[in-house]
Design an enzyme around this catalytic site. Structure first.
Site, PDB file in Angstrom:
ATOM      1  N   MET A   1      -5.000  23.465 -16.374  1.00  0.00           N
ATOM      2  CA  MET A   1      -4.281  23.841 -15.159  1.00  0.00           C
ATOM      3  C   MET A   1      -2.777  24.052 -15.379  1.00  0.00           C
ATOM      4  SD  MET A   1      -6.834  24.075 -13.266  1.00  0.00           S
ATOM      5  CE  MET A   1      -6.265  24.228 -11.585  1.00  0.00           C
TER       6      MET A   1
ATOM      7  N   GLY B   1     -14.326  19.190 -16.753  1.00  0.00           N
ATOM      8  CA  GLY B   1     -14.829  19.470 -18.102  1.00  0.00           C
ATOM      9  C   GLY B   1     -16.262  19.962 -18.171  1.00  0.00           C
TER      10      GLY B   1
ATOM     11  N   LYS C   1       9.229  21.925 -21.843  1.00  0.00           N
ATOM     12  CA  LYS C   1       7.902  22.521 -22.022  1.00  0.00           C
ATOM     13  C   LYS C   1       7.777  23.125 -23.421  1.00  0.00           C
ATOM     14  CE  LYS C   1       4.657  25.808 -20.034  1.00  0.00           C
ATOM     15  NZ  LYS C   1       4.166  26.451 -18.832  1.00  0.00           N
TER      16      LYS C   1
ATOM     17  N   HIS D   1     -12.053  32.358 -15.761  1.00  0.00           N
ATOM     18  CA  HIS D   1     -11.509  32.314 -14.398  1.00  0.00           C
ATOM     19  C   HIS D   1     -12.642  32.601 -13.402  1.00  0.00           C
ATOM     20  CE1 HIS D   1      -8.563  32.579 -11.209  1.00  0.00           C
ATOM     21  NE2 HIS D   1      -9.249  33.616 -10.772  1.00  0.00           N
TER      22      HIS D   1
HETATM   23  C1  GRF Z   1     -13.601  26.490 -13.686  1.00  0.00           C
HETATM   24  O1  GRF Z   1     -14.015  26.978 -12.432  1.00  0.00           O
HETATM   25  C2  GRF Z   1     -12.793  27.511 -14.425  1.00  0.00           C
HETATM   26  O2  GRF Z   1     -13.167  28.827 -14.149  1.00  0.00           O
HETATM   27  C3  GRF Z   1     -11.395  27.267 -13.892  1.00  0.00           C
HETATM   28  O3  GRF Z   1     -11.316  25.874 -13.748  1.00  0.00           O
HETATM   29  C4  GRF Z   1     -12.621  25.333 -13.523  1.00  0.00           C
HETATM   30  C5  GRF Z   1     -12.833  24.254 -14.539  1.00  0.00           C
HETATM   31  O4  GRF Z   1     -14.021  23.519 -14.328  1.00  0.00           O
HETATM   32  N1  GRF Z   1     -10.409  27.848 -14.772  1.00  0.00           N
HETATM   33  P1  GRF Z   1     -14.488  22.442 -15.385  1.00  0.00           P
HETATM   34  O5  GRF Z   1     -13.324  21.473 -15.602  1.00  0.00           O
HETATM   35  O6  GRF Z   1     -14.848  23.154 -16.657  1.00  0.00           O
HETATM   36  O7  GRF Z   1     -15.668  21.753 -14.767  1.00  0.00           O
END
Ligand code: GRF
Length: 193
Positions: free
Chosen positions: A89, A11, A64, A108
């Site tokens: 995710m 987060g 889903k 990303h």
């Molecule tokens: C980040 O590197 C984002 O680009 C990817 O997942 C990671 C999340 O990091 N999609 P966080 O949970 O915001 O620290």
């Protein structure tokens, strides 16, 4: 403009966006954080920042589609204009994608279309490319595809390790995601005048 953030883990991007709202850099309302993982650290971060949280998992539902129908209902109830994926995710399926077409943004950790997928930073490091970066984009039905809104480059130097590269990428994310959102709001408000 009313945001919701979807996140599954640490987060840190949630934190960067929430702080940018508190500081006034982003003129929007962060209505809630949703996590598909009840024990994700993002939930603790959100509580600390007094942002409401919701959490349920696809396994709580028969399919889903039903999971995403519940999510869509939550977004509708809270009158959300824009969903920000920040380390969410899961692949967004047709139920949610169709309900919020053009209103879901992702970040990303690579210069898309290079290195899509869950190991964007590692894949770029192992490919020994000279630069990688960060992409903010609207999502579509693919994995890390969809119209690109903005990108920021991050050089990979001979002294970099995977860990140092991860640090640089995350720092760049925490800068670019709030900047892109602030800009997007300005553009949207300009259009509606
Ligand atoms: C980040 O590197 C984002 O680009 C990817 O997942 C990671 C999340 O990091 N999609 P966080 O949970 O915001 O620290």
């Amino acid at each position: 403009m009313k945001f919701a953030i979807f996140a599954s883990g640490n987060g840190s991007n949630f934190q960067a966006i929430a702080e940018a709202i508190v500081s006034g850099q982003i003129k929007a309302e962060l209505r809630f954080v949703f996590s598909d993982k009840k024990d994700a650290f993002v939930i603790q971060r959100a509580k600390r920042m007094q942002v409401p949280t919701y959490s349920f998992a696809p396994t709580d539902f028969k399919s889903k589609a039903l999971y995403e129908a519940a999510l869509t209902e939550l977004l509708n109830e809270q009158d959300i204009d824009l969903v920000l994926l920040a380390g969410y995710m899961r692949i967004v399926g047709p139920t949610l994608l169709e309900a919020y077409a053009g209103q879901i943004i992702n970040i990303h950790p690579s210069l898309l279309p290079a290195f899509p997928g869950i190991n964007g930073i590692r894949d770029a490091f192992e490919a020994k490319v000279k630069e990688t970066g960060v992409t903010v984009h609207y999502i579509d039905e693919g994995v890390d595809t969809g119209p690109i809104i903005a990108q920021a480059k991050v050089p990979i130097t001979s002294g970099d390790t995977l860990t140092s590269l991860e640090t640089k990428i995350h720092q760049t994310e925490h800068q670019i995601y709030p900047e892109v959102l602030a800009q997007l709001i300005k553009t949207t408000q300009g259009e509606s005048k």
